[in-house]
Scaffold this active site. Sequence first.
Site, PDB file in Angstrom:
ATOM      1  CB  CYS A 142      -4.377   7.450  -6.248  1.00 43.36           C
ATOM      2  SG  CYS A 142      -6.156   7.232  -6.227  1.00 43.36           S
ATOM      3  CB  CYS A 145      -6.560   7.518  -3.048  1.00 41.97           C
ATOM      4  SG  CYS A 145      -6.563   6.420  -4.452  1.00 41.97           S
ATOM      5  CG  ASP A 146      -3.636   9.871  -1.464  1.00 43.19           C
ATOM      6  OD1 ASP A 146      -4.314   9.248  -0.627  1.00 43.19           O
ATOM      7  OD2 ASP A 146      -2.654   9.387  -2.044  1.00 43.19           O
TER       8      ASP A 146
END
Length: 315
Positions: A142, A145-146
């Site tokens: 992701c 997200c990261d």
Amino acid sequence: MKKFKTELLIIGAGPSGLGAAIYAARAALDFFVVEKFIAGGQIVVTEFIENYPGFKDDVSGFDLMQSIIEHCKKFNINIHESQSIESMEILRSGRKSKCKFVCRGQDIEVVAGSIIIATGASPRRLYVEGENEFIGNGISFCATCDGALYRDKEVMVIGGGDTAIQEAMFLVKFASKVYIVHRRDELRAVKSLQAKAFAQPKIEFLFDSVVDRFTGGNKLEEVTIKNVKTNEKTVKKIDGVFEYVGIKPNSDFLKGFLKMDEWGFIITDEKMSTSVSGIFAAGDVRVTPLRQVITAVSDGAVAATFADKYLDDLD
Ligand code: NAP
């Protein structure tokens, strides 16, 4: 064990499940939506969507799903989150056309006259040495997200499909360099995305290449890449890897119950009917030539319409 009875059970609250729920609500069906995690589906981690009609400015997957969830609230649709269905059986009552389905999870049992499977799909993995060790510690699925963790660092994206290219385009906002490793010499991604990626100076393509292994200490440090034509191996120092090599249908709990293709995607007809009368499948979990938000929502609408008709015909 919580027990419920409903006319229609919708399993999954991504685009297809919620598309089905809106149509079921408008058809005044008595229905119940269960979702294993939280409503939204895998699209919530997509950074931007530029092909959903009505959203002319790029919208994030998260924001698009929030709009759909808000739309569901207008119809008082209650989504039962953190509830997974793990098994299913047919409860016969003499006449085949009157059969019901019993769906069970860890602490829930739902008896339904009809079911829509909208469980979607999950990211596929590479299954190479070191992968398990560094997931969450340098390997991610992701970018949304990261990605921000890799400001001014070098990252690698694995895969050549729409998702890989789209997420690589997102990662250039943070990373100093983004390698895209693809096993062939031609990308699978749509041409418009390819053009954007080829024009992006921070992106370097490693074609005809696969990951041989991941290595490091407490976190990922190096990726060994193998050229599939020459068998030559190259070790690259990399801070983060994002795997985007396609998806696996979330249909394991239905193996042997419904007809599926060799990869586990559920086979349906154009009304979204599966091999078991009264059970429908919609969205990424079914065999379909296109897996997009728009097709998932559309599948949900078709499934709910024909589930309603199926239930009407039983009366
Ligand atoms: P995909 O189209 O199936 O692409 C997967 C990529 O990973 C392919 O390039 C494939 O290589 C590669 N791959 C598969 N297994 C591999 C392995 N073991 N090792 C190395 N590489 C491997 O998957 P996706 O990109 O996740 O897209 C899934 C669907 O969602 C597609 O229909 C896509 O169009 C859609 N999507 C839509 C949007 C949007 O609406 N804007 C955004 C993202 C995705 P090969 O090409 O050689 O097979």
